[in-house]
Design a protein around this motif. Structure first.
Motif, PDB file in Angstrom:
ATOM      1  N   GLN A 315      36.067  52.096  55.263  1.00 54.90           N
ATOM      2  CA  GLN A 315      37.236  51.909  54.409  1.00 54.90           C
ATOM      3  C   GLN A 315      36.869  51.013  53.227  1.00 54.90           C
ATOM      4  N   PRO A 316      37.043  51.492  51.984  1.00 54.61           N
ATOM      5  CA  PRO A 316      36.692  50.612  50.859  1.00 54.61           C
ATOM      6  C   PRO A 316      37.743  49.513  50.677  1.00 54.61           C
ATOM      7  N   SER A 317      37.262  48.290  50.463  1.00 53.92           N
ATOM      8  CA  SER A 317      38.175  47.183  50.181  1.00 53.92           C
ATOM      9  C   SER A 317      38.329  47.001  48.691  1.00 53.92           C
ATOM     10  N   LYS A 318      37.236  47.293  47.995  1.00 55.85           N
ATOM     11  CA  LYS A 318      37.259  47.185  46.545  1.00 55.85           C
ATOM     12  C   LYS A 318      36.548  48.388  45.967  1.00 55.85           C
ATOM     13  N   LEU A 319      37.113  48.915  44.891  1.00 56.90           N
ATOM     14  CA  LEU A 319      36.512  50.037  44.194  1.00 56.90           C
ATOM     15  C   LEU A 319      36.256  49.535  42.784  1.00 56.90           C
ATOM     16  N   LEU A 320      35.003  49.628  42.355  1.00 52.27           N
ATOM     17  CA  LEU A 320      34.677  49.067  41.050  1.00 52.27           C
ATOM     18  C   LEU A 320      34.252  50.133  40.067  1.00 52.27           C
ATOM     19  N   MET A 321      34.721  49.966  38.838  1.00 52.75           N
ATOM     20  CA  MET A 321      34.186  50.753  37.741  1.00 52.75           C
ATOM     21  C   MET A 321      33.225  49.803  37.019  1.00 52.75           C
ATOM     22  N   GLY A 322      31.930  50.085  37.151  1.00 50.52           N
ATOM     23  CA  GLY A 322      30.928  49.177  36.597  1.00 50.52           C
ATOM     24  C   GLY A 322      30.271  48.379  37.710  1.00 50.52           C
ATOM     25  N   GLY A 323      29.517  47.358  37.317  1.00 47.37           N
ATOM     26  CA  GLY A 323      28.753  46.597  38.296  1.00 47.37           C
ATOM     27  C   GLY A 323      29.561  45.504  38.962  1.00 47.37           C
ATOM     28  N   PRO A 324      28.984  44.850  39.960  1.00 46.22           N
ATOM     29  CA  PRO A 324      29.723  43.811  40.682  1.00 46.22           C
ATOM     30  C   PRO A 324      29.926  42.522  39.880  1.00 46.22           C
ATOM     31  N   MET A 325      29.149  42.301  38.808  1.00 43.50           N
ATOM     32  CA  MET A 325      29.305  41.073  38.041  1.00 43.50           C
ATOM     33  C   MET A 325      30.388  41.194  36.970  1.00 43.50           C
ATOM     34  N   MET A 326      30.442  42.341  36.294  1.00 40.80           N
ATOM     35  CA  MET A 326      31.394  42.477  35.192  1.00 40.80           C
ATOM     36  C   MET A 326      32.327  43.663  35.354  1.00 40.80           C
ATOM     37  N   GLY A 327      32.151  44.418  36.434  1.00 41.60           N
ATOM     38  CA  GLY A 327      32.944  45.629  36.603  1.00 41.60           C
ATOM     39  C   GLY A 327      34.413  45.341  36.835  1.00 41.60           C
ATOM     40  N   ARG A 328      35.211  46.381  36.659  1.00 44.01           N
ATOM     41  CA  ARG A 328      36.659  46.252  36.809  1.00 44.01           C
ATOM     42  C   ARG A 328      37.050  46.809  38.176  1.00 44.01           C
ATOM     43  N   SER A 329      37.909  46.099  38.896  1.00 43.36           N
ATOM     44  CA  SER A 329      38.343  46.641  40.183  1.00 43.36           C
ATOM     45  C   SER A 329      39.507  47.593  39.941  1.00 43.36           C
ATOM     46  N   ILE A 330      39.427  48.730  40.603  1.00 44.05           N
ATOM     47  CA  ILE A 330      40.388  49.811  40.380  1.00 44.05           C
ATOM     48  C   ILE A 330      41.362  49.852  41.552  1.00 44.05           C
ATOM     49  N   LYS A 414      35.708  29.029  42.554  1.00 42.78           N
ATOM     50  CA  LYS A 414      36.705  29.097  41.481  1.00 42.78           C
ATOM     51  C   LYS A 414      36.459  30.371  40.686  1.00 42.78           C
ATOM     52  N   PRO A 415      37.513  31.090  40.317  1.00 45.23           N
ATOM     53  CA  PRO A 415      37.321  32.302  39.492  1.00 45.23           C
ATOM     54  C   PRO A 415      37.119  31.905  38.026  1.00 45.23           C
ATOM     55  N   LEU A 416      36.012  31.227  37.747  1.00 42.12           N
ATOM     56  CA  LEU A 416      35.825  30.617  36.429  1.00 42.12           C
ATOM     57  C   LEU A 416      35.771  31.639  35.307  1.00 42.12           C
ATOM     58  N   SER A 417      35.148  32.794  35.607  1.00 41.98           N
ATOM     59  CA  SER A 417      35.036  33.825  34.588  1.00 41.98           C
ATOM     60  C   SER A 417      36.424  34.329  34.189  1.00 41.98           C
ATOM     61  N   LEU A 418      37.265  34.529  35.190  1.00 43.65           N
ATOM     62  CA  LEU A 418      38.637  34.977  34.948  1.00 43.65           C
ATOM     63  C   LEU A 418      39.423  33.900  34.194  1.00 43.65           C
ATOM     64  N   LEU A 419      39.209  32.636  34.571  1.00 46.09           N
ATOM     65  CA  LEU A 419      39.899  31.537  33.882  1.00 46.09           C
ATOM     66  C   LEU A 419      39.480  31.485  32.411  1.00 46.09           C
ATOM     67  N   ASN A 420      38.196  31.734  32.148  1.00 41.96           N
ATOM     68  CA  ASN A 420      37.735  31.781  30.758  1.00 41.96           C
ATOM     69  C   ASN A 420      38.449  32.893  29.988  1.00 41.96           C
TER      70      ASN A 420
ATOM     71  N   VAL B  12      42.451  44.237  44.069  1.00 40.18           N
ATOM     72  CA  VAL B  12      42.201  44.173  42.627  1.00 40.18           C
ATOM     73  C   VAL B  12      42.045  42.699  42.248  1.00 40.18           C
ATOM     74  N   SER B  13      40.917  42.372  41.642  1.00 42.30           N
ATOM     75  CA  SER B  13      40.687  40.979  41.265  1.00 42.30           C
ATOM     76  C   SER B  13      39.777  40.940  40.055  1.00 42.30           C
ATOM     77  N   GLY B  14      39.686  39.762  39.442  1.00 42.19           N
ATOM     78  CA  GLY B  14      38.820  39.610  38.286  1.00 42.19           C
ATOM     79  C   GLY B  14      37.366  39.590  38.710  1.00 42.19           C
ATOM     80  N   SER B  15      36.480  39.972  37.771  1.00 39.98           N
ATOM     81  CA  SER B  15      35.060  39.927  38.065  1.00 39.98           C
ATOM     82  C   SER B  15      34.584  38.470  38.015  1.00 39.98           C
ATOM     83  N   PRO B  16      33.459  38.088  38.571  1.00 42.44           N
ATOM     84  CA  PRO B  16      32.553  38.933  39.348  1.00 42.44           C
ATOM     85  C   PRO B  16      33.068  39.182  40.772  1.00 42.44           C
TER      86      PRO B  16
END
Lengths: 447, 325
Positions: A315-330, A414-420, B12-16
């Protein structure tokens, strides 16, 4: 001595490196979004009931920053409606039921161009956008205001994200197109030199392209395999030694950057006249049964692509468009792929739960030490928390590439990238409001 | 519809979407490992009471953290091991003969007053163990300066008073009365339980540096400035860096993340400040030792150091760089 930009060592997980591209059978139905690029959304050029063929333009707009959209199949338009796209926006989506005839649109032929204007117009007609993930229209990128000063072309073949190998397969399977596309752009934009930057974990691609560019003004640059060497700012610095200040474009420092797959698509269009209607995609992740590289018509639904790769084995928990570092979760695998999709990753609960829970910042400074462009993520976080737009500007938050290194190394999770990202949006909004207020004050003063 | 929301439970969450292995608990665990050599030396030197005093400090720190978070309904952070680290470092700052109930008061000052009242881990502005040491020193100055003669491996240590090397120096003692530098380095001298052996602390510090838990900036600037200050003042620099709390302070307390600056430049300024204040207290002040006060004073100005030492954006410094072109 040039300073080496910081980066982080990631597990490469390039499981599909040796998987030659397989062609996905044409799906029964495709859904093609009118907004697959940065800029203005396209208007549909077709109506429900129309018959369309492969390569036929089905969406366009007069806006400068945009790229037209073409049909990826032959068939009949069954609906045009606004549906939420992967990006979370509501844009017209043209649904086409395929007729199985695979007919190519008659109007397609290789463009003949003599001037730079004709070249840019032809690139626009091809529908090509930045295929590394940014989806910036290529025709806009190739029309810098200061063309005379732009003399270096950098081709991005770094592919520094884990899992993804689609650019690598492009370099192996379409090496000639990569070189040819580079030469086409250099010729029409009168550029002196080109560099193809490839991370050292792809030795085959490096030697193949070195061989093909031997007698040409094109150099292959071996980049250290350290994430994020493929981020535009980092790549430009590694190759040219030039830093991009906030708000500046690569052209401002005399450089244009194109992704290898975009440049191969340019060559493909100039050779065959075929616009961008299909995309090479890496399908991987621990929830996918049979990871592969596939070539899929744009508009194919994600679950059909996963089904072609053996379906989900967990069962997928996360589906990403792109890579795990910068990809978008769908949020839904019924959504169609778009032009700048370079990977579909399905991660299981086991993989996703490794992130753990957010705790308090312990001020360890790992985010600061590991930021490639030397930002201060926790200082930015605190400025954002107290709503200090002035300080956010002083902290150069606008330069953040959202590469994710800070969040990756954070022991407090911390979701620092998202906070940025949120801080950037907050700063932009504050500046817009301040400009409006200044304008209103000026108008009042005039009365 | 069938094809929409096939998996309603997709996250659904922000990367990474991936993170590194190092989390707060792992960091604190490695600090505990790094403290082990000095702990071992204390047990060898002072006997079982070193174990009991450390246990009292660790248990009371953890219990105070647990209780405070329970009462204030905050998330329980005992499992991040930071309270345990504070407990061990607090014990290292105490004479081995200190009554247990005083150690419990120290733990209360460290965890409840210094750490939790300011928001818990990462939000305290002063080092908990040092604040506790200073409070205990002021409150119980006699017990806090009664040093057991080392080398007694007994279940309970006799409270035989011996002088610390810095105490001898402060009393204007003759150089002949001072222990040799080798004794100072190994730690067979009087002092707080965990601070006497420079060798054991350096082994732990080297481990932290190798594992990249701490950066060398603060310890090098701190110890280096003590060394230079002593040299300039005409004193034995090796004596000064091995004496008192310099090693424990420079490697384990001044490097505390929450209470030290974030950039390398800031860390160097902070380290030099600690070293200079330490030496000024030792040479010109009334107290024989100044490490705790030095670190505490520097803790207070960390926000200002942080503000003054913000890092410029990449490529904006002078002499930027040639690429391959």
């Amino acid at each position: 001595m040039r300073k080496v930009l910081r980066g982080i060592k990631l597990e490469h997980k390039k499981n599909t490196m040796d998987c030659a591209t397989e062609y996905l059978p044409t799906p029964n139905e495709v859904r093609i979004s009118m907004s697959q690029h940065i800029g203005a959304s396209c208007e549909p050029l077709v109506a429900v009931g129309d018959t369309v063929k492969i390569g036929q333009k089905i969406g366009d707009t007069d806006a400068f920053v945009s790229a037209p959209v073409h049909s990826s199949v032959s068939g009949k338009v069954t609906s045009i409606e606004r549906i939420m796209s992967i990006q979370g926006t509501y844009d017209p989506m043209v649904t086409i039921r395929t007729d199985g005839k695979h007919e190519r649109w008659e109007g397609l032929e290789p463009p003949t161009v003599n001037t730079r204007e004709e070249f840019v117009a032809a690139v626009r007609e091809s529908g090509i956008v930045g295929l590394g993930g940014a989806a910036f229209p290529a025709s806009v990128k190739y029309s810098p205001k200061n063309l005379a000063e732009v003399n270096t072309l950098i081709i991005n073949g770094a592919e520094c994200e884990p899992y993804i190998t689609s650019d690598y397969r492009t370099m192996i399977e379409q090496a000639d197109d990569v070189v040819k596309g580079t030469e086409i752009v250099m010729k029409h934009l009168e550029m002196e030199r080109a560099y193809i930057g490839i991370e050292s974990n792809k030795p085959k691609a490096i030697s193949l392209l070195e061989e093909l560019t031997k007698d040409k003004p094109i150099d292959v640059v071996r980049l250290r395999s350290l994430y994020p060497k493929g981020a535009e700012r980092v790549l430009i610095y590694e190759i040219s030694g030039k830093a991009l200040p906030a708000g500046k474009l690569p052209a401002d420092v005399g450089v244009l950057v194109s992704n290898v797959t975009s440049i191969a698509a340019v060559a493909h269009y100039f050779t065959t006249g075929n616009p961008l209607t299909r995309k090479r995609i890496t399908v991987d992740g621990d929830a996918v049964a049979d990871p592969k590289n596939i070539m899929a018509p744009i508009g194919t639904k994600i679950y059909e692509i996963v089904a072609f790769c053996g379906g989900y084995k967990a069962q997928p928990s996360k589906l990403l468009m792109g890579g795990p570092m910068m990809g978008r979760s769908i949020y839904d695998d019924g959504k169609p792929i778009i032009k700048n999709n370079n990977a579909i990753l399905a991660l299981s609960e086991k993989e996703v739960s490794k992130i753990g829970h957010e705790t308090q910042c312990i001020n360890c400074g790992r985010c600061v030490d590991n930021c490639p462009i030397e930002l201060m993520p926790t200082t930015i976080m605190r400025a954002y928390e107290r709503g200090d737009a002035e300080d956010l500007k002083a902290l150069n938050v606008g330069v953040c590439m959202e590469c994710g290194c800070c969040a990756y190394v954070c022991p407090a999770r911390k979701p620092l990238s998202l906070l940025n990202r949120m801080a950037k949006a907050f700063l932009a909004e504050s500046e817009r409001k301040a400009a409006e207020a200044a304008k209103a004050a000026e108008e009042r003063g005039d009365e | 519809m069938h094809e929409d929301y096939r998996f309603g439970n997709l996250i659904v969450s922000g990367s990474p979407h991936i993170v590194g292995k190092t989390d707060t608990t792992r960091i604190m665990g490695q600090v505990l490992i790094a403290l082990a050599p000095a702990f071992g030396f204390a047990v060898w030197s002072y006997g079982a009471r070193a174990i009991f005093l450390t246990a009292v400090c660790v248990i009371s720190c953890v219990v105070f953290e647990y209780l405070f978070e329970m009462v204030t309904k905050r998330a329980n952070t005992v499992s991040d091991l930071s309270a345990a680290v504070t407990g061990v470092i607090l014990a290292f700052n105490l004479p081995v003969t200190l009554p247990y109930w005083m150690a419990v008061i120290g733990a209360f000052v460290a965890i409840v007053i210094t750490k939790q009242l300011f928001g818990g881990i990462g939000r305290n502005f002063a080092n908990p163990a040092i604040t506790a040491r200073v409070v205990l020193f002021v409150a119980f100055s006699s017990e806090m300066t009664t040093w057991a003669v080392p080398g007694h491996i007994f279940f309970s240590v006799d409270a035989v008073t011996s002088a610390t090397p810095l105490g001898i120096l402060n009393e204007g003692g003759a150089a002949a009365g001072l222990p040799s530098n080798l004794d100072m380095f190994l730690g067979t001298v009087g002092g707080s339980m965990g601070e006497v052996s420079a060798l054991a602390l350096l082994i732990g510090g080297a481990f932290l540096l190798l594992r990249k838990i701490i950066s060398p900036a603060i310890p090098v600037a701190f110890i280096g400035s003590v060394f230079v200050f002593a040299l300039v003042a005409g004193q034995d620099p090796v004596f000064h860096i091995c004496a008192g709390g310099v090693m424990l302070g420079a490697l384990f307390m001044a490097t505390d993340y929450s209470t030290s600056p974030i950039t390398v430049k800031g860390k160097i300024i902070f380290g030099i400040g600690c070293g200079v204040i330490t030496m000024m207290i030792r040479l010109f002040g009334a107290y024989p030792e100044g490490v705790s006060f030095a670190i505490l004073i520097m803790n207070l100005i960390v926000p200002h150091i942080d503000k003054a030492t913000r890092r410029p954006l990449y490529g904006t410094k002078r002499g930027a760089a040639k690429g391959v072109m």
